[in-house]
Design a protein around this motif. Sequence first.
Motif, PDB file in Angstrom:
ATOM      1  N   SER A 188       0.820  -1.210   0.000  1.00  0.00           N
ATOM      2  CA  SER A 188       0.000   0.000   0.000  1.00  0.00           C
ATOM      3  C   SER A 188       0.854   1.260   0.000  1.00  0.00           C
ATOM      4  O   SER A 188       0.491   2.265  -0.625  1.00  0.00           O
ATOM      5  N   ASN A 189       1.988   1.233   0.701  1.00  0.00           N
ATOM      6  CA  ASN A 189       2.843   2.419   0.756  1.00  0.00           C
ATOM      7  C   ASN A 189       3.389   2.780  -0.618  1.00  0.00           C
ATOM      8  O   ASN A 189       3.456   3.968  -0.979  1.00  0.00           O
ATOM      9  N   THR A 190       3.782   1.778  -1.379  1.00  0.00           N
ATOM     10  CA  THR A 190       4.298   2.036  -2.727  1.00  0.00           C
ATOM     11  C   THR A 190       3.220   2.662  -3.598  1.00  0.00           C
ATOM     12  O   THR A 190       3.472   3.636  -4.333  1.00  0.00           O
ATOM     13  N   ILE A 191       2.013   2.128  -3.519  1.00  0.00           N
ATOM     14  CA  ILE A 191       0.914   2.687  -4.301  1.00  0.00           C
ATOM     15  C   ILE A 191       0.617   4.111  -3.862  1.00  0.00           C
ATOM     16  O   ILE A 191       0.424   5.011  -4.687  1.00  0.00           O
ATOM     17  N   GLU A 192       0.618   4.355  -2.553  1.00  0.00           N
ATOM     18  CA  GLU A 192       0.334   5.690  -2.028  1.00  0.00           C
ATOM     19  C   GLU A 192       1.358   6.707  -2.523  1.00  0.00           C
ATOM     20  O   GLU A 192       1.009   7.854  -2.846  1.00  0.00           O
ATOM     21  N   VAL A 193       2.624   6.306  -2.588  1.00  0.00           N
ATOM     22  CA  VAL A 193       3.671   7.214  -3.075  1.00  0.00           C
ATOM     23  C   VAL A 193       3.386   7.630  -4.520  1.00  0.00           C
ATOM     24  O   VAL A 193       3.466   8.810  -4.877  1.00  0.00           O
ATOM     25  N   HIS A 194       3.043   6.656  -5.357  1.00  0.00           N
ATOM     26  CA  HIS A 194       2.778   6.970  -6.766  1.00  0.00           C
ATOM     27  C   HIS A 194       1.497   7.787  -6.925  1.00  0.00           C
ATOM     28  O   HIS A 194       1.437   8.704  -7.751  1.00  0.00           O
ATOM     29  N   VAL A 195       0.482   7.493  -6.127  1.00  0.00           N
ATOM     30  CA  VAL A 195      -0.746   8.283  -6.180  1.00  0.00           C
ATOM     31  C   VAL A 195      -0.473   9.715  -5.726  1.00  0.00           C
ATOM     32  O   VAL A 195      -0.994  10.679  -6.303  1.00  0.00           O
ATOM     33  N   ALA A 196       0.363   9.876  -4.702  1.00  0.00           N
ATOM     34  CA  ALA A 196       0.696  11.216  -4.212  1.00  0.00           C
ATOM     35  C   ALA A 196       1.406  12.031  -5.294  1.00  0.00           C
ATOM     36  O   ALA A 196       1.132  13.230  -5.482  1.00  0.00           O
ATOM     37  N   ARG A 197       2.323  11.397  -6.013  1.00  0.00           N
ATOM     38  CA  ARG A 197       3.015  12.091  -7.101  1.00  0.00           C
ATOM     39  C   ARG A 197       2.045  12.468  -8.211  1.00  0.00           C
ATOM     40  O   ARG A 197       2.142  13.554  -8.799  1.00  0.00           O
ATOM     41  N   LEU A 198       1.106  11.569  -8.486  1.00  0.00           N
ATOM     42  CA  LEU A 198       0.109  11.859  -9.506  1.00  0.00           C
ATOM     43  C   LEU A 198      -0.805  12.992  -9.061  1.00  0.00           C
ATOM     44  O   LEU A 198      -1.153  13.881  -9.862  1.00  0.00           O
ATOM     45  N   ARG A 199      -1.189  12.991  -7.809  1.00  0.00           N
ATOM     46  CA  ARG A 199      -2.019  14.089  -7.276  1.00  0.00           C
ATOM     47  C   ARG A 199      -1.324  15.431  -7.480  1.00  0.00           C
ATOM     48  O   ARG A 199      -1.956  16.430  -7.854  1.00  0.00           O
ATOM     49  N   ALA A 200      -0.014  15.474  -7.212  1.00  0.00           N
ATOM     50  CA  ALA A 200       0.734  16.716  -7.344  1.00  0.00           C
ATOM     51  C   ALA A 200       0.700  17.239  -8.775  1.00  0.00           C
ATOM     52  O   ALA A 200       0.698  18.451  -9.004  1.00  0.00           O
ATOM     53  N   LYS A 201       0.659  16.323  -9.740  1.00  0.00           N
ATOM     54  CA  LYS A 201       0.646  16.740 -11.145  1.00  0.00           C
ATOM     55  C   LYS A 201      -0.746  17.171 -11.605  1.00  0.00           C
ATOM     56  O   LYS A 201      -0.884  17.801 -12.658  1.00  0.00           O
ATOM     57  N   LEU A 202      -1.773  16.815 -10.826  1.00  0.00           N
ATOM     58  CA  LEU A 202      -3.140  17.215 -11.149  1.00  0.00           C
ATOM     59  C   LEU A 202      -3.594  18.437 -10.375  1.00  0.00           C
ATOM     60  O   LEU A 202      -4.742  18.878 -10.535  1.00  0.00           O
ATOM     61  N   VAL A 203      -2.717  18.998  -9.552  1.00  0.00           N
ATOM     62  CA  VAL A 203      -3.119  20.012  -8.586  1.00  0.00           C
ATOM     63  C   VAL A 203      -3.697  21.265  -9.248  1.00  0.00           C
ATOM     64  O   VAL A 203      -4.556  21.937  -8.670  1.00  0.00           O
ATOM     65  N   ASN A 204      -3.261  21.587 -10.460  1.00  0.00           N
ATOM     66  CA  ASN A 204      -3.760  22.795 -11.123  1.00  0.00           C
ATOM     67  C   ASN A 204      -4.974  22.535 -12.005  1.00  0.00           C
ATOM     68  O   ASN A 204      -5.433  23.434 -12.719  1.00  0.00           O
ATOM     69  N   GLY A 205      -5.498  21.320 -11.953  1.00  0.00           N
ATOM     70  CA  GLY A 205      -6.656  20.985 -12.768  1.00  0.00           C
ATOM     71  C   GLY A 205      -7.945  20.999 -11.968  1.00  0.00           C
ATOM     72  O   GLY A 205      -7.976  21.416 -10.799  1.00  0.00           O
ATOM     73  N   ASP A 206      -9.013  20.550 -12.613  1.00  0.00           N
ATOM     74  CA  ASP A 206     -10.326  20.544 -11.961  1.00  0.00           C
ATOM     75  C   ASP A 206     -10.780  19.131 -11.606  1.00  0.00           C
ATOM     76  O   ASP A 206     -11.973  18.865 -11.467  1.00  0.00           O
ATOM     77  N   VAL A 207      -9.814  18.216 -11.462  1.00  0.00           N
ATOM     78  CA  VAL A 207     -10.111  16.869 -10.984  1.00  0.00           C
ATOM     79  C   VAL A 207      -9.165  16.549  -9.837  1.00  0.00           C
ATOM     80  O   VAL A 207      -8.093  17.153  -9.719  1.00  0.00           O
ATOM     81  N   ARG A 208      -9.549  15.606  -9.015  1.00  0.00           N
ATOM     82  CA  ARG A 208      -8.686  15.210  -7.908  1.00  0.00           C
ATOM     83  C   ARG A 208      -8.850  13.721  -7.646  1.00  0.00           C
ATOM     84  O   ARG A 208      -9.863  13.118  -8.033  1.00  0.00           O
ATOM     85  N   ILE A 209      -7.860  13.144  -6.998  1.00  0.00           N
ATOM     86  CA  ILE A 209      -7.913  11.739  -6.611  1.00  0.00           C
ATOM     87  C   ILE A 209      -8.270  11.672  -5.131  1.00  0.00           C
ATOM     88  O   ILE A 209      -7.535  12.195  -4.293  1.00  0.00           O
TER      89      ILE A 209
END
Length: 222
Positions: A188-209
């Motif tokens: 789960s930690n590995t997945i969370e790390v990748h999801v966190a990085r993906l969230r950071a790249k979506l931060v300026n958009g109108d969608v979120r994880i």
Amino acid sequence: MRVLIAEDDAALRRVLKQGLLEAGYIVDAVSDGIEACRYLLEYEFGAVILDWRMPGRSGIEVVTWARRQGVRAPILMLTARDAPADRIGALDEGADDYLVKPFDFGELLARLRALQRRPLGERSPVLAVGALRVDPSTHQAHIGETFLKLTPREFAILELLIRKTPAVVQRRTIALQAWPDEADAVGSNTIEVHVARLRAKLVNGDVRIETVRGAGYRLVAA
């Protein structure tokens, strides 16, 4: 993009899987038609490569079954059978393309790309939520006019989430999508790390994880 290979020749199956992995695809590979049907029920694929002659269910039987089940993924048939009647039969049953063995691997890749560019019914090949656009055929994602620079695993996770939105996607499903050869070892930690990085790249958009505690993640419009 995730691709299913169903081929009973072990050597050819390994070559196809390795070649597609090197080309940037996420790959599941099975050796018989029954297992192919199970995978098609359980997972969503961007394309399917089916051998004609397989144990359990033949490739043509899998095509017929898949279309009756509503599976809309493009299907490429592989076979040594080159008679016009065979080609016509496969296409009439729902296959989208037909490649005769032996074949050049570069041609197979080109046919996969062509299948991804082909409209499928009324479904657009580009997946969209809000200003987010994900194109499985080119492995590119944009928010508006801004290109998102994603790693292959980040793209695999984002593609899965946008295909399933607004449903919750379990961590196990994410592991199978982004780490197909080592899903059992991914925590789960590995997945969370990748999801966190993906969230950071979506931060300026109108969608979120969103994290759904005890269940997984889902992509939603902000």
